[in-house]
Design a protein around this motif. Structure first.
Motif, mmCIF file in Angstrom:
data_model
loop_
_atom_site.group_PDB
_atom_site.id
_atom_site.type_symbol
_atom_site.label_atom_id
_atom_site.label_comp_id
_atom_site.label_asym_id
_atom_site.label_seq_id
_atom_site.Cartn_x
_atom_site.Cartn_y
_atom_site.Cartn_z
ATOM 1 N N THR A 69 21.980 75.112 27.964
ATOM 2 C CA THR A 69 23.145 74.546 28.318
ATOM 3 C C THR A 69 24.472 74.949 28.336
ATOM 4 O O THR A 69 25.207 74.848 28.932
ATOM 5 C CB THR A 69 22.956 73.166 27.484
ATOM 6 N N GLN A 75 21.231 71.408 33.154
ATOM 7 C CA GLN A 75 22.056 70.208 32.933
ATOM 8 C C GLN A 75 21.082 69.026 32.011
ATOM 9 O O GLN A 75 20.377 68.566 32.918
ATOM 10 C CB GLN A 75 22.449 69.722 34.021
ATOM 11 N N ALA A 77 21.755 66.383 31.273
ATOM 12 C CA ALA A 77 22.090 65.128 31.642
ATOM 13 C C ALA A 77 21.284 64.704 32.804
ATOM 14 O O ALA A 77 20.950 63.658 33.070
ATOM 15 C CB ALA A 77 23.579 64.750 31.983
ATOM 16 N N GLN A 78 20.498 65.686 33.346
ATOM 17 C CA GLN A 78 19.480 65.212 34.529
ATOM 18 C C GLN A 78 18.064 65.508 34.062
ATOM 19 O O GLN A 78 17.352 65.367 35.041
ATOM 20 C CB GLN A 78 19.687 66.609 35.570
ATOM 21 N N ALA A 82 17.360 61.735 29.290
ATOM 22 C CA ALA A 82 18.857 61.516 29.241
ATOM 23 C C ALA A 82 18.812 60.074 30.021
ATOM 24 O O ALA A 82 18.023 60.001 31.163
ATOM 25 C CB ALA A 82 19.782 62.287 30.051
ATOM 26 N N ASP A 84 20.610 55.644 30.478
ATOM 27 C CA ASP A 84 21.782 54.660 29.855
ATOM 28 C C ASP A 84 21.103 53.460 29.100
ATOM 29 O O ASP A 84 21.869 52.395 28.763
ATOM 30 C CB ASP A 84 22.551 54.182 30.956
ATOM 31 N N ASN A 159 24.418 57.483 26.609
ATOM 32 C CA ASN A 159 23.451 58.395 26.666
ATOM 33 C C ASN A 159 22.655 58.585 25.395
ATOM 34 O O ASN A 159 23.601 58.578 24.530
ATOM 35 C CB ASN A 159 24.009 59.767 27.110
ATOM 36 N N SER A 161 20.777 61.083 24.432
ATOM 37 C CA SER A 161 20.645 62.510 24.078
ATOM 38 C C SER A 161 21.847 62.944 23.442
ATOM 39 O O SER A 161 22.919 62.929 24.223
ATOM 40 C CB SER A 161 20.320 63.296 25.290
ATOM 41 N N VAL A 164 23.660 65.774 25.255
ATOM 42 C CA VAL A 164 24.570 65.526 26.345
ATOM 43 C C VAL A 164 25.675 64.827 25.999
ATOM 44 O O VAL A 164 27.113 65.243 26.130
ATOM 45 C CB VAL A 164 23.790 64.761 27.326
ATOM 46 N N SER A 165 25.653 63.686 24.925
ATOM 47 C CA SER A 165 26.568 62.982 24.764
ATOM 48 C C SER A 165 27.656 63.493 23.551
ATOM 49 O O SER A 165 28.866 63.116 23.671
ATOM 50 C CB SER A 165 26.088 61.584 24.034
#
Length: 360
Positions: A69, A75, A77-78, A82, A84, A159, A161, A164-165
């Motif tokens: 990462t 990514q 986030a993908q 991950a 909402d 998020n 994860s 990511v966040s």
């Protein structure tokens, strides 16, 4: 990018899944890597050796994902980890069901594949029932119930994860702390615990690389002008998991003539684990045919397989899908699901103890 080029990338991802699955199957068979066994060892004997192996695998996978990462290769986030919505109830219920079921069935999804490759006919039954119930929970009658009940209760989050966040550096720090905790004890410093766990963790990290890096198609090269990840069932970044992929494998076999059904990364990892375990068992002389011992044994495996198929989908993964891949992404859902799996396994072990005491 031409269609032929995208198809070539997809084939690379799919064949890589077969290779990684084969390595994983051989590693798990030879090292006796088993999450259910690790929990049972702790509860029954106070032996943390295999639990330390599991923690090592999580730490290595986490460090690998965090490093990729930071390098900009992947990514998170993908990824499927991950989102909402924090499905805490699904993770809790699904984890409890999966944990209880894997004890009744004699192992989780990945362990079932290893046992299948090692000659267990019991594992064949578990494999079929697990896949059937998992598919029913993905797209069938149980799926309707899942969406209309458990998944209605969730917490909105930016998020779930932390990788990511917050920052990928959190993953590096947590993985180092986990490794330090492992080597701080004599059991953790054993060669088998470190080597077996490290190999499983490296394979899990490689799975992230295959789906997130090799399978990535940039927006400006995609025919749809949107970035895409090819070769996975979700169309997103995936890692190792062994519940939904077993269902997709059975779906592929049943609807083989349907051209919309194709082999994916998850499907080929399932095949690879069986082949790898079989090769290791044959080479080591441990391949043995194994059948059921009694009617109760059959019933336990049937119920356990059904609970794993349902629970694995509802929780979003199994002891590998959430317990290694999800934790390596520092997913909050994975943390809840993994704790619930451990709790469910503990309850099942105590249930079995009560059954044995009642029979004496």
């Amino acid at each position: 990018m031409a269609f032929a080029d995208i198809q070539s990338i997809q084939q690379t991802v799919v064949w890589s899944g077969l290779g990684l699955g084969t390595l994983l199957g051989a590693t798990m068979q030879r090292s006796h890597f088993c999450t259910m066994g690790a929990i049972a060892d702790v509860v029954n004997f106070g032996d943390w050796s295999r639990a330390k192996m599991w923690v090592t695998a999580v730490a290595i996978a986490m460090m690998g994902l965090a490093a990729m990462t930071l390098a900009g290769w992947i990514q998170p986030a993908q990824s499927i980890y991950a989102g909402d919505r924090f499905l805490w109830l699904s993770a809790s219920v699904g984890g409890l069901c999966f944990g209880f079921g894997m004890v009744l069935a004699g192992g989780c999804g990945s362990r079932t594949l290893v046992k299948l490759g090692s000659g267990s006919l019991k594992a064949v039954v578990v494999f079929v029932v697990l896949g059937l119930v998992a598919y029913m929970t993905l797209r069938g009658v149980l799926g309707v119930m899942r969406v209309n009940t458990l998944e209605r209760i969730a917490l909105p989050v930016s998020n779930h994860s932390l990788l990511v966040s917050v920052s990928a550096w959190v993953g590096v720090a947590v993985s180092l702390m986990l490794l330090l905790a492992v080597v701080a004890t004599r059991q953790g410093r054993s060669t088998s615990a470190l080597l077996g766990g490290a190999l499983v963790g490296l394979i899990a990290a490689a799975a992230w690389f295959v789906s997130g890096k090799l399978g990535y198609v940039p927006a400006d090269l995609s025919e749809t002008l949107e970035e895409a990840y090819v070769g996975t069932n979700s169309g997103r970044v995936e890692a190792l998991s062994f519940v939904a992929p077993i269902a997709y494998f059975q779906d592929l076999l049943i609807l083989w003539s349907d051209k919309s059904r194709v082999a994916t990364f998850g499907v080929t990892t399932v095949i690879g684990v069986v082949f790898g375990a079989m090769a290791s068992a044959l080479a080591g002389g441990s391949f043995r045919w194994e059948g059921f011992a009694s009617t109760e044994d059959v019933a336990n495996h049937l119920v356990g397989a059904a609970l794993m198929g349902f629970g694995g989908v509802v929780a979003g993964g199994c002891t590998v899908g959430q317990g290694i891949s999800g934790l390596s992404a520092l997913s909050l859902t994975a943390m809840v699901a993994t704790c619930a799996i451990v709790a469910g396994a503990w309850l099942a072990i105590k249930y079995q103890e009560r059954r044995i005491e009642a029979m004496v």
